[in-house]
Design an enzyme around this catalytic site. Structure first.
Site, PDB file in Angstrom:
ATOM      1  N   LYS A 107      32.165  44.040  42.166  1.00  0.00           N
ATOM      2  CA  LYS A 107      33.109  45.158  42.158  1.00  0.00           C
ATOM      3  C   LYS A 107      32.865  46.101  40.974  1.00  0.00           C
ATOM      4  O   LYS A 107      33.397  47.206  40.951  1.00  0.00           O
ATOM      5  CB  LYS A 107      34.546  44.647  42.147  1.00  0.00           C
ATOM      6  CG  LYS A 107      34.932  44.003  43.474  1.00  0.00           C
ATOM      7  CD  LYS A 107      36.411  43.651  43.543  1.00  0.00           C
ATOM      8  CE  LYS A 107      36.804  43.161  44.920  1.00  0.00           C
ATOM      9  NZ  LYS A 107      36.352  41.770  45.179  1.00  0.00           N
TER      10      LYS A 107
HETATM   11  C1  LIG Z   1      36.208  41.252  46.552  1.00  0.00           C
HETATM   12  C2  LIG Z   1      35.270  40.113  46.696  1.00  0.00           C
HETATM   13  C3  LIG Z   1      34.673  39.776  47.939  1.00  0.00           C
HETATM   14  C4  LIG Z   1      35.024  40.476  49.228  1.00  0.00           C
HETATM   15  O1  LIG Z   1      34.516  41.792  49.305  1.00  0.00           O
HETATM   16  P1  LIG Z   1      35.088  42.773  50.429  1.00  0.00           P
HETATM   17  O2  LIG Z   1      34.394  44.059  50.177  1.00  0.00           O
HETATM   18  O3  LIG Z   1      36.568  42.845  50.183  1.00  0.00           O
HETATM   19  O4  LIG Z   1      34.775  42.173  51.742  1.00  0.00           O
HETATM   20  C5  LIG Z   1      33.727  38.752  47.963  1.00  0.00           C
HETATM   21  N1  LIG Z   1      33.416  38.061  46.845  1.00  0.00           N
HETATM   22  C6  LIG Z   1      33.974  38.340  45.641  1.00  0.00           C
HETATM   23  C7  LIG Z   1      33.594  37.525  44.473  1.00  0.00           C
HETATM   24  C8  LIG Z   1      34.912  39.373  45.527  1.00  0.00           C
HETATM   25  O5  LIG Z   1      35.474  39.628  44.332  1.00  0.00           O
END
Ligand SMILES: *Cc1c(COP(=O)(O)O)cnc(C)c1O
Length: 430
Positions: A107
């Protein structure tokens, strides 16, 4: 480039408006009016281009003329100034490590890009923009870190006291500068309630410009395409890869599908879900039924109603047959996730985090049906972020990467806050 609302009751807007607003006034998600195509030269030259060049080339049509070239170049370079290695794990499976950013989570890329765009758009504004976020741990760290040092933007982050992991708390509370952590004497729902109330309080919003750093924001969603391009820079086999994406809200996967629609040569995608599998179920049955979220060990994917799924449907004009040719869904239990972490460590000396393990298991199953294929999974977080799951499985401690040792030396700075709206309001207006 204009963006239209998927609810189709609000007028199309440019990138600037979509970024500042987050969601359309009619409550819909914004979607680009057309999908740019990568040129043949760009795809051919991919292995030789820098990450910043690739980021600029991919993002330019989406940003349009809302950010001048030189500023976009700086924003892109700052967004992707860390590594995205594609690491071989087995003969046919590699791991695209997306956890080398400042908060060890994928993210970081979306948060860094969005924060810098907002910083650019708030230039010349007299009052700073305040980003107000509630966090249960992970997202808040990436957002707060993404906005660190961005001029014209203040970040106020609410987290539940004693309910985030020690590493997460350090990532939230040691930043300083334009980031303030409010340590709420309550739970995550209290934090979220206070933030929602603040956005509805006109007496407050008329005196302080508030914005959210919502995960459906186009400025967080679109730059996630970049990982897939960085992976293809490093992909050696002639045949296009099968790509497994651990999915919760489906933003990351949808960004990969968008890059594919622009011409990126991916052979097949896998939506790897935990027990929260409304998306995977749609792929198997053509019926989409949102559910109530249940808790799992891959908790960043505990999403009952994946908000980005409508973007996937839109991309394929709601044709299930077309979607399911390119995309398969898998549901992976906690037991299989744990066993995968243990087995991959023992047999391949590679440590997966619970989210990456879900994708590894799904990819392995797909490759059992298509043994001639090969692919990679997206390792979305570093295993050190989930010690309570990972350490008992492998029987040892997971070391904090040296790049994060500085966190341990910094003092925690947080402002204690009672779980009442009055306390938050008073603090914001002081
Ligand atoms: C947010 C997150 C996901 C999921 O990603 P999306 O884009 O919401 O499908 C998967 N793994 C981790 C570690 C995350 O923080």
């Amino acid at each position: 480039m204009l963006y239209y609302s998927l609810n189709r009751q609000s007028p199309p807007v440019d990138f600037r408006t979509a970024t500042i607003a987050g969601q359309a006034p009619d409550g819909g998600l914004y979607f680009p009016e057309n999908i740019p195509k990568f040129s043949a030269e760009f795809l051919r030259d991919l292995p030789r281009l820098s990450q910043a060049d690739i980021a600029c080339e991919v993002m330019r049509p989406y940003v349009g003329d809302t950010i001048p070239e030189a500023d976009l170049r700086r924003i892109c370079a700052e967004t992707v100034n860390f590594e995205f290695p594609l690491v071989p794990v087995t003969e046919h499976i590699s791991s695209l490590e997306l956890f080398h950013g400042p908060t060890l989570a994928f993210k970081d890329v979306g948060a860094r890009f969005m924060s810098r765009c907002l910083g650019y758009f708030s230039q010349g504004e007299t009052a700073p923009v305040t980003v107000l976020v509630a966090t249960s741990g992970d997202t808040g760290g990436a957002v707060a870190h993404g906005f660190l040092g961005v001029l014209g933007v203040e970040v106020v982050i609410l987290y539940p006291s004693g309910k985030v992991s020690p590493l997460q708390e350090l990532q939230l509370t040691t930043l300083g500068q334009n980031i303030t952590a409010l340590e709420v004497e309550g739970n995550f729902d209290d934090c979220q309630r206070l933030v929602k109330q603040a956005f509805l309080d006109e007496g407050l919003t008329s005196r302080r410009t508030l914005t959210s750093a919502n995960s459906i924001n186009v400025a967080r969603w679109l730059p996630q395409q970049l990982y897939y391009l960085f992976a293809m820079q490093q992909w050696a086999p002639a045949a296009p890869p099968v790509v497994a994406v651990p999915s919760g809200n489906f933003g990351n996967l949808c960004a990969g599908l968008l890059a594919h629609a622009s011409g990126l040569p991916v052979g097949h995608f896998i939506a790897a879900c935990n027990a929260n599998d409304a998306g995977a179920e749609y792929l198997r049955t053509a019926i989409f039924t949102p559910k109530t979220a249940v808790a799992t060990i891959s908790n960043a994917m505990d999403v009952g109603h994946p908000s980005n799924f409508v973007r996937i449907l839109e991309l394929f004009k709601h044709e299930h047959a077309t979607i399911s040719q390119l995309l398969s869904g898998y549901t992976v239990s906690d037991a299989d996730t744990s066993a995968t972490i243990q087995r991959v460590q023992a047999e391949h000396d590679y440590l997966l985090d619970p989210h990456g393990a879900v994708a590894f298991f799904a990819l392995e199953n797909y490759l059992r049906e298509y043994p001639a294929a090969a692919g990679f999974l997206l390792a979305t977080a570093h295993p050190v972020k989930f010690p309570e799951v990972v350490e008992p499985l492998i029987g040892r401690k997971v070391e904090l990467p040296s790049a994060l040792h500085y966190l341990l030396e910094k003092p925690k700075q947080s402002v204690p806050l009672a779980p009442s709206y009055e306390s938050l309001r008073e603090w914001l207006l002081q």
